[in-house]
Design an enzyme around this catalytic site. Structure first.
Site, PDB file in Angstrom:
ATOM      1  N   CYS A   2       1.132  -1.158  -0.302  1.00  0.00           N
ATOM      2  CA  CYS A   2       0.305   0.378  -0.528  1.00  0.00           C
ATOM      3  C   CYS A   2       1.082   1.232   0.247  1.00  0.00           C
ATOM      4  CB  CYS A   2      -0.926  -0.181   1.196  1.00  0.00           C
ATOM      5  SG  CYS A   2      -2.086  -1.333   1.197  1.00  0.00           S
ATOM      6  N   ARG A  27       3.405  -0.260  -5.081  1.00  0.00           N
ATOM      7  CA  ARG A  27       3.573  -0.694  -4.073  1.00  0.00           C
ATOM      8  C   ARG A  27       2.311  -1.380  -2.933  1.00  0.00           C
ATOM      9  NH1 ARG A  27       6.761   1.664  -0.044  1.00  0.00           N
ATOM     10  NH2 ARG A  27       5.709   0.738   1.601  1.00  0.00           N
ATOM     11  N   ASN A  99      -1.818   2.371   5.861  1.00  0.00           N
ATOM     12  CA  ASN A  99      -0.692   0.647   5.703  1.00  0.00           C
ATOM     13  C   ASN A  99      -0.573  -0.864   6.578  1.00  0.00           C
ATOM     14  OD1 ASN A  99       1.393  -0.847   4.438  1.00  0.00           O
ATOM     15  ND2 ASN A  99       2.757   0.597   4.446  1.00  0.00           N
ATOM     16  N   GLY A 100      -0.590  -1.396   6.232  1.00  0.00           N
ATOM     17  CA  GLY A 100      -0.059  -2.110   7.681  1.00  0.00           C
ATOM     18  C   GLY A 100      -1.099  -3.370   7.964  1.00  0.00           C
ATOM     19  N   GLU A 478      16.728 -17.863  -8.928  1.00  0.00           N
ATOM     20  CA  GLU A 478      16.187 -16.533  -9.688  1.00  0.00           C
ATOM     21  C   GLU A 478      15.796 -16.255 -11.063  1.00  0.00           C
ATOM     22  OE1 GLU A 478      15.660 -13.863  -8.025  1.00  0.00           O
ATOM     23  OE2 GLU A 478      16.239 -12.726  -9.383  1.00  0.00           O
ATOM     24  N   LYS A 482      12.182 -14.850 -12.125  1.00  0.00           N
ATOM     25  CA  LYS A 482      11.579 -13.852 -12.466  1.00  0.00           C
ATOM     26  C   LYS A 482      10.678 -13.797 -13.779  1.00  0.00           C
ATOM     27  CE  LYS A 482      12.719 -11.120 -10.930  1.00  0.00           C
ATOM     28  NZ  LYS A 482      13.484 -10.282  -9.794  1.00  0.00           N
ATOM     29  N   GLU A 485       7.077 -15.054 -12.056  1.00  0.00           N
ATOM     30  CA  GLU A 485       6.303 -13.472 -11.896  1.00  0.00           C
ATOM     31  C   GLU A 485       5.324 -12.738 -12.896  1.00  0.00           C
ATOM     32  OE1 GLU A 485       8.408 -10.854  -8.774  1.00  0.00           O
ATOM     33  OE2 GLU A 485      10.027 -11.225  -9.643  1.00  0.00           O
ATOM     34  N   HIS A 501      14.899 -37.611 -10.142  1.00  0.00           N
ATOM     35  CA  HIS A 501      13.905 -38.336  -9.149  1.00  0.00           C
ATOM     36  C   HIS A 501      12.190 -37.776  -9.307  1.00  0.00           C
ATOM     37  CE1 HIS A 501      17.607 -39.480  -7.640  1.00  0.00           C
ATOM     38  NE2 HIS A 501      18.275 -38.555  -7.979  1.00  0.00           N
ATOM     39  N   LYS A 600       5.786  -4.131  -5.048  1.00  0.00           N
ATOM     40  CA  LYS A 600       7.117  -3.794  -4.694  1.00  0.00           C
ATOM     41  C   LYS A 600       7.830  -4.035  -3.411  1.00  0.00           C
ATOM     42  CE  LYS A 600      10.705  -2.441  -6.423  1.00  0.00           C
ATOM     43  NZ  LYS A 600      11.861  -4.108  -6.626  1.00  0.00           N
TER      44      LYS A 600
HETATM   45  C1  F6R Z   1      11.269 -10.244  -7.110  1.00  0.00           C
HETATM   46  C2  F6R Z   1      10.830  -9.438  -5.492  1.00  0.00           C
HETATM   47  C3  F6R Z   1      10.738  -9.781  -3.933  1.00  0.00           C
HETATM   48  C4  F6R Z   1      11.789  -9.291  -3.735  1.00  0.00           C
HETATM   49  C5  F6R Z   1      11.151  -9.661  -2.203  1.00  0.00           C
HETATM   50  C6  F6R Z   1      12.332  -9.376  -1.167  1.00  0.00           C
HETATM   51  O1  F6R Z   1      11.236 -10.350  -8.194  1.00  0.00           O
HETATM   52  O2  F6R Z   1      11.491  -7.956  -5.769  1.00  0.00           O
HETATM   53  O3  F6R Z   1      10.799 -11.206  -4.384  1.00  0.00           O
HETATM   54  O4  F6R Z   1      12.794  -9.875  -3.705  1.00  0.00           O
HETATM   55  O5  F6R Z   1       9.855  -9.018  -1.853  1.00  0.00           O
HETATM   56  O6  F6R Z   1      12.204  -7.615  -0.963  1.00  0.00           O
HETATM   57  P1  F6R Z   1      13.311  -6.980  -0.079  1.00  0.00           P
HETATM   58  O7  F6R Z   1      14.619  -6.785  -1.616  1.00  0.00           O
HETATM   59  O8  F6R Z   1      12.641  -5.437  -0.745  1.00  0.00           O
HETATM   60  O9  F6R Z   1      13.297  -7.526   0.757  1.00  0.00           O
END
Ligand code: F6R
Length: 605
Positions: A2, A27, A99-100, A478, A482, A485, A501, A600
Site C-alpha cells: 500500500c 506498492r 498501510n499495514g 532467480e 523472474k 512472476e 527423482h 514492490k
Molecule cells: C521479486 C522480488 C521479490 C523481493 C522480495 C524481497 O522480483 O522483487 O521477491 O526480492 O519481496 O524484497 P526486499 O528485497 O525489498 O526485502
C-alpha cells in the site's frame, strides 16, 4: 504494501496527491482513493477499484479547491478488491488511510460493538472507528488512546473533519516519511512521492505523533514531549525514478546494471582491495564469527543462495541461507559468534525485519545489505552495507539483485582476507575478476536479439524448467522466479541431478528447459542431465561460458557469457535470464512493471 500520501500547503492538494499516488503505485494497485478537506465545503471522498489511472479519470470532472488531503493505493489484505474496501475509510469525524495490518481487529469489533456499523470488510475501517470513538476535539489524545488498543503494523494518516488544514500521522513498523518545504508539508510511504518537491526528508519515528501544517511539521512522543527527527537526504533525483525513454521500468533498470555495479563496487576499493572503512564496518565483525546466516525473502534470498555457494567453500565456515518468513518463527542456532547477513532492497520487508530483530535478540551481529537509505532494516542493523542501485520501481527486482550479488562478493572477499583464506594477491585477483563482470554485463545487454527469439518460444509455453548445479542452480532459482512472476508461466528451478527423482515426469514434447552450465567441474554432469530431458522432447536453451565445448545435439538454442572464471558467471547469466523473462512477459502483452497480485514492498506478513 500500500502506498500512502498526505499533503497540506499552498498547492492544489488533488494534483499533489494524484501525482504522488502514481509514484507509489508500485506498492499496490488493487484500488486507489483520495480524501480532501477544505474550510468552505464538506469532506470529499473518491475511491475506486483498479489502478491509479481509474481514480485519476474519475477525478477529472471534480471542481474542487482544497489544500489538504490524503491518498492511498491499495494492496488488498483484508477484504476483496472493490470500491468499498478501498481507502480512505471514514468514521464520524475521522477519515484515514492505512498501510499495514491490524491483527486484533476482530476483537476490537466485539469489544467496542462496531459490528452493525461497519460498511467495509477491512481492518482499517475498524481503526477509523476507534480513532473516532476516542476523538473529542483533541486529535493527539485520540491517537494516543487508539494506538494503545492496536496490535499489528500500521502507518496511518488521519484527517479530522473539524481541523481541515492539518494531517496527523503515526506508525508502527510500516514505513512513512515526511518533509516540509516553502509552505508545503508532505507525508508518504517513501520518498519517491516527495522528491519532485524536495530531497530532504525524515523517517517518522515509531510511536511518535506527527502533525503536518502548512507552515511546518511537529513531532512529539506519546508523553507529549517535542522531538527533533533526524533529517536525511536522497542522493538521486526525480529523473532517476523516470523511464528515460524505455518502454518499461524493468527494461530501464536492467540496463542500469553496469552503472549500479560500478557505483556499488568502486567506492569500496582501496589499492584494488575491498575496504569498508567508510561504511563503518570493522574487520572484527568478520574475524570473530564462526558461521554466517543469510536471511532474506524472494530475489534477495536467491542472491543469498549465490552468496552461500561462493562463501562457504571460500571461508570454510558454515553459511546458511534462510527464508525470513520461516526463520522468524524458528529457534535459529545462532549466537554472538554468528554473523547474520540480512538482504533487502526496500529495507522494509516485514518478515526480514522480524528476522533481523530475532537475530539481535539471540546476540548475533547483523550486517544488512540494503538499497533504500534510512529504511527500517538499515536503521536497526548493527552495520549497513548500502547497495547503490538507485530507485528500483519495477516490481520484479533486477538491478537490486545484481548489486546484492556484488555486495556479497565484496564481503566474501574482505572476510577471506581478514580470516586468512586469501592473501593480498589472491584478493586482488578476485576483485579484478569481479570488476571484469561489469563489461561482461554490458556485452550481454548489447546482444538482445537472440534473447528475444528465445522469449518468443517461451511465450507459448505453460510450464518451464530451469536446471543447473552448484552456483548454476542458485542462478536458476532467480531465473525461474523472474519468469513466473512477470509472465505467469509456471516455472520451477531444479538442481539438475534431481530431475530424474520425479520432476522429469513433467517433461513432454516442447517443454522449455533452460539449462545453466557455467561451472567447469560439473559441466559434463549438467550436460548429461540436459541430454536426459532432450531425449524426452524438451526444448533446451543452454547457457554456458564462452569457449565451452557444446555438442551440436545437446540444445536447441545456445547462449554463452563472456566470462572465463566460474565464480563470476552469475552477473552476465542473470542479465540473460532477466531479459528472457522481460521479453516473454512483454510479448504476452502483460503488465511487466506491475504483475498481478504483487507489490514492490512487502510490509505485511
Ligand atoms: C521479486 C522480488 C521479490 C523481493 C522480495 C524481497 O522480483 O522483487 O521477491 O526480492 O519481496 O524484497 P526486499 O528485497 O525489498 O526485502
Amino acid at each position: 504494501m500500500c502506498g500512502i500520501i498526505g499533503y497540506t500547503g499552498q498547492m492544489d492538494a488533488l494534483k499533489v496527491l494524484l501525482n504522488g499516488l502514481e509514484q507509489l503505485e508500485y506498492r499496490g494497485y488493487d484500488s486507489a482513493g483520495i480524501a480532501l478537506l477544505s474550510s468552505s465545503s464538506d469532506r470529499l471522498l473518491v475511491k475506486k477499484a483498479g489502478p491509479v489511472a481509474t481514480l485519476k479519470e474519475t477525478c477529472q470532472t471534480l471542481d474542487v479547491e482544497s489544500h489538504c488531503g490524503i491518498g492511498h493505493t491499495r494492496w488488498a489484505t483484508h477484504g476483496g478488491v472493490n470500491d468499498v474496501n478501498a481507502h480512505p475509510h471514514v468514521a464520524g469525524k475521522v477519515t484515514l488511510i492505512h498501510n499495514g495490518i491490524i491483527e486484533n481487529y476482530h476483537n476490537l469489533i466485539e469489544r467496542f460493538g462496531f459490528q452493525d456499523s461497519l460498511v467495509s470488510e477491512t481492518d482499517t475501517e475498524v481503526a477509523a472507528k476507534l480513532f473516532d470513538y476516542y476523538y473529542h476535539g483533541d486529535p493527539v489524545e485520540a491517537i494516543r488512546k487508539t494506538i494503545r488498543e492496536l496490535t499489528g503494523a500500521y502507518a496511518f494518516c488521519i484527517l479530522f473533519e473539524d481541523i481541515p488544514d492539518q494531517i496527523f500521522c503515526v506508525r508502527n513498523v510500516s514505513p512513512m516519511v515526511a518533509a516540509h518545504i516553502d509552505g508545503s508539508s508532505f507525508v508518504a510511504s517513501d520518498v519517491t512521492a516527495i522528491i519532485p518537491y524536495t530531497n530532504r526528508y525524515f523517517v517518522i519515528p515509531e510511536y511518535q505523533i506527527v502533525t503536518l501544517r502548512q507552515d511546518g511539521i511537529s513531532v512529539e512522543d506519546l508523553e507529549g514531549n517535542p522531538r527533533e527527527p533526524e533529517m536525511l537526504e536522497v542522493s538521486w533525483n526525480v529523473e532517476a525514478a523516470k523511464k528515460n525513454g524505455f518502454p518499461h521500468y524493468m527494461l530501464k533498470e536492467i540496463h542500469e546494471q553496469p552503472e549500479a555495479l560500478r557505483n556499488t563496487i568502486l567506492p569500496r576499493l582501496r589499492d584494488g582491495l575491498p575496504d569498508f572503512e567508510e561504511d563503518g564496518i570493522p574487520d572484527d565483525l568478520f574475524r570473530n564469527c564462526d558461521k554466517v546466516a543469510i536471511v532474506a525473502c524472494g530475489t534477495a534470498m536467491y542472491a543469498g543462495m549465490v552468496g552461500k555457494a561462493l562463501m562457504e567453500p571460500l571461508l570454510k565456515i558454515p553459511v546458511s541461507v534462510n527464508i525470513a518468513s520461516e526463520y522468524r518463527y524458528e529457534s535459529p542456532l545462532i549466537d554472538e559468534h554468528t554473523l547474520v547477513i540480512v538482504i533487502s532492497q526496500s529495507g522494509e520487508t516485514i518478515d526480514t525485519l522480524a528476522a533481523l530483530r530475532l537475530s539481535r535478540k539471540y546476540g548475533a551481529k547483523v550486517l544488512s545489505i540494503v538499497n533504500v537509505k534510512g529504511s527500517t532494516i538499515a536503521r536497526e542493523s548493527d552495520y549497513v552495507f548500502y547497495t547503490h542501485a538507485g530507485p528500483e520501481i519495477a516490481v520484479a527486482s533486477t538491478k537490486a539483485y545484481m548489486v546484492q550479488l556484488a555486495s556479497l562478493y565484496l564481503i566474501g572477499c574482505r572476510m577471506a582476507m581478514v580470516r586468512g583464506n586469501f592473501d593480498r594477491e589472491e584478493a586482488s585477483q578476485f576483485i579484478s575478476r569481479l570488476s571484469a563482470s561489469v563489461p561482461a554485463v554490458e556485452k550481454v545487454l548489447a546482444k538482445k536479439d537472440k534473447i528475444k527469439t528465445a522469449a518468443s518460444l517461451l511465450a507459448k509455453a505453460q510450464d518451464a524448467f530451469f536446471v543447473g548445479r552448484g552456483l548454476d542452480y542458485a542462478f536458476s532459482l532467480e531465473g525461474s522466479l523472474k519468469l513466473k512472476e512477470i509472465s505467469y508461466i509456471h516455472a520451477e528451478a531444479y538442481a539438475a541431478g534431481e530431475l530424474k527423482h520425479g520432476t522429469i515426469a513433467l517433461i513432454e514434447e516442447h517443454t522449455p528447459v533452460i539449462a545453466v552450465a557455467t561451472q567447469d567441474h560439473i559441466y559434463g554432469k549438467t550436460l548429461s542431465n540436459v541430454r536426459e530431458v532432450r531425449a524426452r522432447g524438451a526444448f533446451v536453451i543452454l547457457i554456458t561460458k564462452c569457449g565451452a565445448e557444446v555438442p551440436e545435439d545437446v540444445c536447441d538454442l545456445h547462449f554463452s557469457v563472456p566470462v572465463t572464471y566460474d565464480q563470476f558467471t552469475v552477473f552476465p547469466v542473470a542479465v540473460i535470464l532477466q531479459l528472457l523473462a522481460y521479453y516473454t512477459s512483454d510479448m504476452k502483452g502483460l503488465n511487466v512493471d506491475k504483475p498481478r497480485n504483487l507489490a514492490k514492498s512487502v510490509t505485511v506478513e
